[in-house]
Design an enzyme around this catalytic site. Structure first.
Site, mmCIF file in Angstrom:
data_model
loop_
_atom_site.group_PDB
_atom_site.id
_atom_site.type_symbol
_atom_site.label_atom_id
_atom_site.label_comp_id
_atom_site.label_asym_id
_atom_site.label_seq_id
_atom_site.Cartn_x
_atom_site.Cartn_y
_atom_site.Cartn_z
ATOM 1 N N ASP A 477 35.770 -73.177 8.064
ATOM 2 C CA ASP A 477 37.143 -73.721 8.538
ATOM 3 C C ASP A 477 38.099 -73.086 7.528
ATOM 4 O O ASP A 477 37.758 -72.910 6.286
ATOM 5 C CB ASP A 477 36.908 -75.358 8.644
ATOM 6 C CG ASP A 477 37.724 -75.891 9.405
ATOM 7 O OD1 ASP A 477 38.749 -75.160 9.978
ATOM 8 O OD2 ASP A 477 37.400 -77.007 10.040
ATOM 9 N N ASP A 547 41.209 -77.095 18.355
ATOM 10 C CA ASP A 547 40.733 -78.376 18.285
ATOM 11 C C ASP A 547 41.154 -78.970 19.481
ATOM 12 O O ASP A 547 40.393 -80.370 19.748
ATOM 13 C CB ASP A 547 41.573 -79.013 17.105
ATOM 14 C CG ASP A 547 40.809 -78.592 15.448
ATOM 15 O OD1 ASP A 547 39.775 -78.234 15.609
ATOM 16 O OD2 ASP A 547 41.628 -78.975 14.717
HETATM 17 C C1 GLA Z 1 39.225 -78.947 11.521
HETATM 18 C C2 GLA Z 1 38.019 -78.574 12.810
HETATM 19 C C3 GLA Z 1 37.521 -79.355 13.449
HETATM 20 C C4 GLA Z 1 36.557 -80.232 12.414
HETATM 21 C C5 GLA Z 1 37.425 -80.770 11.510
HETATM 22 C C6 GLA Z 1 36.489 -81.386 10.200
HETATM 23 O O1 GLA Z 1 40.015 -79.624 12.169
HETATM 24 O O2 GLA Z 1 38.877 -77.724 13.740
HETATM 25 O O3 GLA Z 1 36.549 -78.810 14.478
HETATM 26 O O4 GLA Z 1 35.410 -79.471 11.692
HETATM 27 O O5 GLA Z 1 37.981 -79.682 10.609
HETATM 28 O O6 GLA Z 1 37.317 -81.931 9.003
#
Ligand code: GLA
Length: 730
Positions: A477, A547
């Site tokens: 990420d 997301d």
């Molecule tokens: C980001 C990702 C999510 C999750 C969060 C965790 O927003 O896109 O899918 O993994 O971080 O903090």
């Protein structure tokens, strides 16, 4: 041999072309016209050395078969004292100099103050499907090697290597990967992707007018806001199924720029590469800069075939493993169920439930490391939290594996929370300007990965994690963009190299990790779809699309995604409702939307009813039966979710046209307003197919001709209605 599925006309054309390809080398230099001809399957591109000894693009379009059609190229004349030949002659790789007023590919400042580059042909080398053309400035030993490779799917890759062969350092102020010139004229249209966090890859189409339209990222990653892909159609408007479409994409996950320009003499040209914003790249004598690759393609069968050809290319030449790679496993991710409240019993509980519905990979998300209880702390400390996992990860991983799944883990390697052991030990590792505030985002700072010591630390931390634990998959990420891009440890004139070096080092860590752990798979995530491009996709197996997992919003995000990128890489989860936008859609609808890419499940399974489990089990089993077609087949976008009717449909056809899957969704129904029969595409007209819906309530046996011309009747009623069909050749 993989036989691509096209309408018959193209198939015949391709067969003809492939026999022609046997006759001629894919790349040829024609001495009479001084033309390089590059044949990429159904596409030809030609670049000539003109009467001024400059490289002039002379053609990019459908495959041409007669080399004698190319005549010697002549530079444009001076139209007016305000429009010199330098500006009106199409240039394959234009240096800023000699009166160039359009976008340059290269802009340089020499130590003596000279800021003028005119590149002329020197030599070339053809090796099979690759070509290198060397050009050089007329006065200085500033050399550029232009590299090309042709691919059978109609794609041409180009990049440039700029070398300082002078005796003094110089500074590059623009270093583009290359350009594309469409035939001169007016009335072209531009299609591109824009968006925002939780609203990525929104497709937009607009007329191209005189002037420059710039799509770019200045954020240090690819960005949610724009994606480095474009398509140009025209002058007659193209549709999904017909018309001329030129397209291109950059393989770069750092600051990028695509400038689409219509000159005052009706030349539409695209210049794409490293963003010129905050860019200054010094080259000492003997040093080179290699630009990211630019992939260009063309389709004369509309946007649909442009996407399909590009998808085929990605599956064969971009995605790790290429054609040998298997369909993506169905994953479960615990993020939306537990957020950071992870521990062994809770994860095992979810894993047991996930296993009952047929999940193949269990992924634990954020919260397992350091002092990570909230997003205020822990990033940078990539060791397992003993508070949450007193016995380490092994017991959890063992149980996940005993349940028949492999194990994946979330990491965010490029980041650091000020509240972390890493930051306390190395505050200078965070990107910053010494005397300025450090802007936090989600309470985190970004590590200066351009630094070698930071790169080594991150590699070692990840390597240790993957070596010590049986981890099959990392969700990588990146939850913020770059601010204060300082690099105080190097000389001021070197500091702007941070943008380039940061991305190169991200790539280097991933490449090294994969080399050392060949079975490790990686997902590229940046708060959803902030890092989706052909650079990251050459080294990661999938991307987290957004997301935003609201099924209705997702339809548009997914549609935009598929213009450039193959559905195989597009992770799509089913999650709980109401979603964060407050909308509730039925579980069935959510499944049928998520199954249009690589399926994942992110629900809190502890809240599911027996009926939910039963439905999920059925959906997962059905998906496993068709995912090969969805992930390795050809995508036809039958009806757009952007259409105000609220009806959307996609179809996937296997490479041999013997199998197909169709998805249809209806946002809301207006009583009495019918959904017309859905006309399918990509089938073999002469083949008879057995059609069955996902509920086994409807089946028919019909010819491909009938299914493509009369269409498939749909019975969609109510709000958030969704259905799916399979087709099998009899
Ligand atoms: C980001 C990702 C999510 C999750 C969060 C965790 O927003 O896109 O899918 O993994 O971080 O903090």
């Amino acid at each position: 041999m993989l036989v691509p599925v096209f309408p018959m006309r193209t198939f015949v054309l391709c067969t003809l072309l492939s026999s022609l390809a046997l006759a001629a080398d894919p790349i040829r230099f024609l001495p009479a016209s001084k033309t390089f001809v590059l044949d990429a399957g159904p596409v030809t591109s030609a670049i000539a050395i003109n009467n001024n000894n400059e490289l002039q693009p002379v053609y990019f379009g459908p495959r041409l078969w007669r080399d004698d059609d190319f005549k010697p190229a002549v530079a444009s004349r001076e139209w007016a004292s305000f429009d010199l030949s330098a500006a009106t002659t199409p240039k394959e790789y234009a240096g800023y100099g000699g009166g160039l007023f359009v976008e340059p590919c290269l802009k340089v400042t020499l130590p003596n103050g000279v800021r003028d580059v005119v590149l002329k042909y020197q030599s070339h080398e053809i090796k099979g499907d690759t070509l290198e053309i060397r050009v050089k400035d007329i006065s200085y030993d500033l050399a550029v090697s232009l590299h090309y490779r042709v691919f059978p799917q109609g794609v041409i890759r180009k990049h440039a290597v700029i070398t300082n062969r002078t005796a003094a350092p110089l500074t590059l102020e623009s270093a583009q990967s290359g350009s594309l010139h469409v035939p001169p004229g007016e009335g072209y249209r531009l299609t591109y992707l824009y968006g925002r966090w939780a609203g990525e890859t929104q497709m937009i189409r607009e007329d191209i007018h005189p002037g420059v339209k710039v799509m770019e990222s200045r954020r240090g990653n690819t960005s949610h806001q724009a994606n480095p892909w474009f398509a140009i159609d025209g002058p007659e408007p193209a549709s999904e199924i017909s018309g001329r479409v030129w397209y291109g994409a950059l393989g770069w996950s750092g600051n990028w720029r695509v400038a689409v320009e219509q000159s005052s003499h009706q030349q539409v040209r695209v210049t794409a590469g490293l963003n010129t914003f905050d860019f200054a790249h010094s080259l000492k004598p003997g040093e080179s800069l290699e630009t990211p690759p630019l992939y260009l393609g063309f389709s004369d069968q509309g946007f649909g075939e442009a996407s399909r050809a590009f998808h085929r290319f990605q599956r064969e030449f971009i995605f790790p493993g290429g054609l040998t790679s298997k369909p993506r496993p169905i994953l479960y991710n615990s993020w939306e169920a537990t957020e950071m409240n992870v521990n062994e019993p809770g994860q095992v509980e979810l894993a047991k439930k996930a296993a009952t519905i047929g999940v193949e990979r269990f992924v634990m998300d954020d919260g397992w490391f350091g002092a990570r209880d909230t997003d205020h702390a822990g990033l940078g400390d990539w060791f397992v939290s003993r508070k949450k996992f007193p016995n380490g990860l092994k017991p959890l991983i063992d149980q996940v594996k005993a349940l028949g799944m492999d194990f994946g883990l979330w990491v965010e390697p490029e980041m650091v929370n000020p509240d972390s052991d890493l930051y306390r030990a190395h505050p200078d590792w965070a990107m910053h300007f010494p005397d300025r505030p450090r802007t936090t985002a989600r309470n985190q700072l970004i590590l200066n990965l351009a630094r070698n010591d930071v790169k080594e630390y991150i590699f070692s931390a990840l390597d240790k994690l993957v070596t010590e634990n049986d981890i099959a998959f990392l969700k990588w990420d990146m939850n913020r963009n770059v601010s204060e891009p300082g690099w105080p440890e190097v000389a001021p004139e070197e500091q702007k190299k941070l943008w380039l070096q940061y991305t190169r080092n991200v790539y280097a860590i991933i490449d090294r990790l994969r080399q050392k752990h060949p079975r490790l798979e990686i997902e590229s995530c940046s708060g959803g779809g902030g890092r989706i491009d052909l650079g990251i996709l050459t080294r990661t197996d999938q991307v987290w699309t957004s997301d935003n997992t609201d099924a209705l919003d997702r339809l548009k995000i997914q549609e935009g995604f598929t213009y450039p990128y193959a559905p195989k890489a597009m992770m799509a989860w089913v999650t709980d409702v109401p979603n964060f936008n407050g909308r509730s859609t039925p579980l069935r609808f959510r499944f049928l939307v998520a199954m249009q890419g690589s399926l994942g499940i992110g629900n809190n399974l502890n809240k599911w009813s027996t009926e939910d489990f039963a439905l999920a089990k059925k959906m997962v089993a059905w998906y496993k039966g068709v995912r090969e077609i969805i992930q390795h087949g050809q995508l036809f976008r039958l009806a757009s979710p952007r259409d105000p009717s609220g009806f959307a449909a996609t179809q996937y056809v296997s490479s041999d046209a013997k199998k197909s899957v169709v998805f249809a969704t209806l946002h809301s129904q207006q009583y009495g307003r019918i959904v017309p029969n859905l006309r399918l595409q990509g089938l073999n007209a002469q083949t008879v197919y057995k059609v069955a819906d996902i509920d086994n309530r409807f089946s028919t046996v019909e010819s491909g001709a009938s299914l493509m011309d009369r269409g498939l009747p749909l019975r969609l009623t109510g709000d958030y209605a969704a259905t799916a069909f399979t087709l099998e050749a009899q």
